[in-house]
Design a protein around this motif. Structure first.
Motif, PDB file in Angstrom:
ATOM      1  N   LYS A 146    -113.755-108.103 -13.187  1.00 19.00           N
ATOM      2  CA  LYS A 146    -115.110-108.516 -13.557  1.00 19.00           C
ATOM      3  C   LYS A 146    -115.800-109.282 -12.428  1.00 19.00           C
ATOM      4  CE  LYS A 146    -114.143-108.708 -18.470  1.00 19.00           C
ATOM      5  NZ  LYS A 146    -113.747-109.567 -19.575  1.00 19.00           N
ATOM      6  N   GLY A 147    -115.011-109.955 -11.603  1.00 14.63           N
ATOM      7  CA  GLY A 147    -115.579-110.773 -10.531  1.00 14.63           C
ATOM      8  C   GLY A 147    -115.857-109.968  -9.277  1.00 14.63           C
ATOM      9  N   GLU A 148    -116.240-110.701  -8.226  1.00 15.59           N
ATOM     10  CA  GLU A 148    -116.539-110.051  -6.948  1.00 15.59           C
ATOM     11  C   GLU A 148    -115.270-109.582  -6.241  1.00 15.59           C
ATOM     12  OE1 GLU A 148    -117.823-113.602  -7.225  1.00 15.59           O
ATOM     13  OE2 GLU A 148    -119.181-112.492  -8.546  1.00 15.59           O
ATOM     14  N   ASP A 149    -114.182-110.316  -6.470  1.00 13.20           N
ATOM     15  CA  ASP A 149    -112.918-109.978  -5.813  1.00 13.20           C
ATOM     16  C   ASP A 149    -112.240-108.848  -6.577  1.00 13.20           C
ATOM     17  OD1 ASP A 149    -113.438-112.087  -4.123  1.00 13.20           O
ATOM     18  OD2 ASP A 149    -112.232-113.500  -5.293  1.00 13.20           O
ATOM     19  N   ASN A 150    -112.662-107.653  -6.353  1.00 18.19           N
ATOM     20  CA  ASN A 150    -112.122-106.508  -7.076  1.00 18.19           C
ATOM     21  C   ASN A 150    -110.816-106.053  -6.441  1.00 18.19           C
ATOM     22  OD1 ASN A 150    -111.560-104.012  -8.227  1.00 18.19           O
ATOM     23  ND2 ASN A 150    -113.726-103.533  -8.520  1.00 18.19           N
ATOM     24  N   PRO A 151    -109.681-106.159  -7.168  1.00 18.52           N
ATOM     25  CA  PRO A 151    -108.388-105.793  -6.592  1.00 18.52           C
ATOM     26  C   PRO A 151    -108.251-104.291  -6.343  1.00 18.52           C
ATOM     27  CG  PRO A 151    -108.152-106.285  -8.906  1.00 18.52           C
ATOM     28  CD  PRO A 151    -109.559-106.630  -8.529  1.00 18.52           C
ATOM     29  N   LEU A 152    -109.101-103.494  -6.998  1.00 22.18           N
ATOM     30  CA  LEU A 152    -109.038-102.054  -6.750  1.00 22.18           C
ATOM     31  C   LEU A 152    -109.505-101.742  -5.330  1.00 22.18           C
ATOM     32  CD1 LEU A 152    -110.389-100.723 -10.160  1.00 22.18           C
ATOM     33  CD2 LEU A 152    -108.033-100.946  -9.416  1.00 22.18           C
ATOM     34  N   GLU A 153    -110.433-102.557  -4.841  1.00 21.67           N
ATOM     35  CA  GLU A 153    -110.907-102.377  -3.461  1.00 21.67           C
ATOM     36  C   GLU A 153    -110.045-103.141  -2.465  1.00 21.67           C
ATOM     37  OE1 GLU A 153    -114.908-103.718  -3.921  1.00 21.67           O
ATOM     38  OE2 GLU A 153    -115.406-102.052  -5.252  1.00 21.67           O
ATOM     39  N   ASN A 154    -109.466-104.268  -2.933  1.00 28.80           N
ATOM     40  CA  ASN A 154    -108.635-105.100  -2.055  1.00 28.80           C
ATOM     41  C   ASN A 154    -107.361-105.500  -2.806  1.00 28.80           C
ATOM     42  OD1 ASN A 154    -107.548-106.857  -0.246  1.00 28.80           O
ATOM     43  ND2 ASN A 154    -109.270-108.278  -0.189  1.00 28.80           N
ATOM     44  N   PRO A 155    -106.309-104.650  -2.790  1.00 33.27           N
ATOM     45  CA  PRO A 155    -105.086-104.902  -3.576  1.00 33.27           C
ATOM     46  C   PRO A 155    -104.334-106.169  -3.187  1.00 33.27           C
ATOM     47  CG  PRO A 155    -105.029-102.721  -2.547  1.00 33.27           C
ATOM     48  CD  PRO A 155    -106.265-103.404  -2.063  1.00 33.27           C
ATOM     49  N   ASP A 156    -104.586-106.725  -2.000  1.00 32.52           N
ATOM     50  CA  ASP A 156    -103.881-107.936  -1.569  1.00 32.52           C
ATOM     51  C   ASP A 156    -104.273-109.163  -2.397  1.00 32.52           C
ATOM     52  OD1 ASP A 156    -102.665-106.438   0.380  1.00 32.52           O
ATOM     53  OD2 ASP A 156    -104.189-106.889   1.901  1.00 32.52           O
ATOM     54  N   LEU A 157    -105.342-109.072  -3.177  1.00 37.84           N
ATOM     55  CA  LEU A 157    -105.796-110.214  -3.980  1.00 37.84           C
ATOM     56  C   LEU A 157    -104.849-110.529  -5.141  1.00 37.84           C
ATOM     57  CD1 LEU A 157    -109.605-109.412  -4.144  1.00 37.84           C
ATOM     58  CD2 LEU A 157    -108.534-111.284  -2.908  1.00 37.84           C
ATOM     59  N   LEU A 158    -104.175-109.529  -5.667  1.00 34.28           N
ATOM     60  CA  LEU A 158    -103.281-109.748  -6.808  1.00 34.28           C
ATOM     61  C   LEU A 158    -101.917-110.232  -6.353  1.00 34.28           C
ATOM     62  CD1 LEU A 158    -103.902-106.724  -9.186  1.00 34.28           C
ATOM     63  CD2 LEU A 158    -104.518-109.094  -9.560  1.00 34.28           C
ATOM     64  N   PRO A 159    -101.370-111.248  -7.061  1.00 32.72           N
ATOM     65  CA  PRO A 159    -100.017-111.676  -6.702  1.00 32.72           C
ATOM     66  C   PRO A 159     -99.018-110.591  -7.089  1.00 32.72           C
ATOM     67  CG  PRO A 159    -100.759-112.756  -8.709  1.00 32.72           C
ATOM     68  CD  PRO A 159    -101.928-111.973  -8.185  1.00 32.72           C
ATOM     69  N   LYS A 160     -97.943-110.522  -6.351  1.00 32.43           N
ATOM     70  CA  LYS A 160     -96.886-109.549  -6.679  1.00 32.43           C
ATOM     71  C   LYS A 160     -96.222-109.986  -7.962  1.00 32.43           C
ATOM     72  CE  LYS A 160     -97.387-107.029  -2.999  1.00 32.43           C
ATOM     73  NZ  LYS A 160     -98.745-106.545  -3.092  1.00 32.43           N
ATOM     74  N   ARG A 161     -95.979-109.069  -8.866  1.00 30.99           N
ATOM     75  CA  ARG A 161     -95.384-109.391 -10.169  1.00 30.99           C
ATOM     76  C   ARG A 161     -93.888-109.603 -10.001  1.00 30.99           C
ATOM     77  NH1 ARG A 161     -95.572-107.154 -15.783  1.00 30.99           N
ATOM     78  NH2 ARG A 161     -95.003-109.039 -16.909  1.00 30.99           N
ATOM     79  N   LYS A 162     -93.406-110.648 -10.666  1.00 33.10           N
ATOM     80  CA  LYS A 162     -91.971-110.942 -10.626  1.00 33.10           C
ATOM     81  C   LYS A 162     -91.225-109.939 -11.492  1.00 33.10           C
ATOM     82  CE  LYS A 162     -92.652-115.148 -12.153  1.00 33.10           C
ATOM     83  NZ  LYS A 162     -93.895-115.830 -12.138  1.00 33.10           N
ATOM     84  N   LYS A 163     -90.142-109.398 -10.985  1.00 36.26           N
ATOM     85  CA  LYS A 163     -89.300-108.492 -11.767  1.00 36.26           C
ATOM     86  C   LYS A 163     -88.326-109.339 -12.548  1.00 36.26           C
ATOM     87  CE  LYS A 163     -90.449-104.352  -9.980  1.00 36.26           C
ATOM     88  NZ  LYS A 163     -91.881-104.471  -9.870  1.00 36.26           N
ATOM     89  N   LYS A 164     -88.067-108.937 -13.788  1.00 36.47           N
ATOM     90  CA  LYS A 164     -87.121-109.709 -14.618  1.00 36.47           C
ATOM     91  C   LYS A 164     -85.820-108.967 -14.733  1.00 36.47           C
ATOM     92  CE  LYS A 164     -90.094-112.618 -17.360  1.00 36.47           C
ATOM     93  NZ  LYS A 164     -91.265-112.644 -16.628  1.00 36.47           N
TER      94      LYS A 164
END
Length: 130
Positions: A112-130
């Motif tokens: 919803k914001g300006e920082d769209n992770p689809l355009e810049n995937p580095d914005l999302l933290p890597k998900r921890k594997k359980k």
């Protein structure tokens, strides 16, 4: 692949563990923290159950996990009392924080914001594997 028995026991434990934890929070006078049990997975030999909890607000998760682990044996005893007619042996309970709702929330905010992770995937933290 979980058997029907594992799923059934997981469902029973999920309901009862949630009730016991919520009751304990009310008795302790804790306000403004919502804890729900999102999933309980049981090992094939039915000796260990992993309890995944979702905590709102998210930043209280670690504190709630420490509190739950501190009274782990009392929780197990109360759940055993509730399930004595359904289970012969009470599985050992291990508690984990389920961060999937927080993860989804972060994705929605980012889209919803300006920082769209689809355009810049580095914005999302890597998900921890359980």
């Amino acid at each position: 692949m979980e058997t029907n028995r594992q799923k059934k026991i997981g469902g029973v434990l999920q309901r009862d563990v949630a009730d016991v934890i919520q009751l304990a929070l009310r008795e302790a006078g804790v306000q403004g923290i919502l804890v729900s049990v999102t999933k309980v997975s049981v090992t094939t030999d039915l000796s260990i159950a992993k309890v995944y909890m979702s905590v709102f607000p998210h930043n209280e998760g670690e504190k709630v996990l420490q509190e739950v682990n501190a009274v782990k044996s009392q929780i197990k005893h109360q759940v055993a009392q509730r399930t004595k007619n359904q289970l012969r042996r009470m599985p050992e309970l291990s508690y984990f924080i389920d961060d999937s709702l927080e993860y989804i929330d972060n994705i929605e905010k980012a889209i919803k914001g300006e920082d769209n992770p689809l355009e810049n995937p580095d914005l999302l933290p890597k998900r921890k594997k359980k």
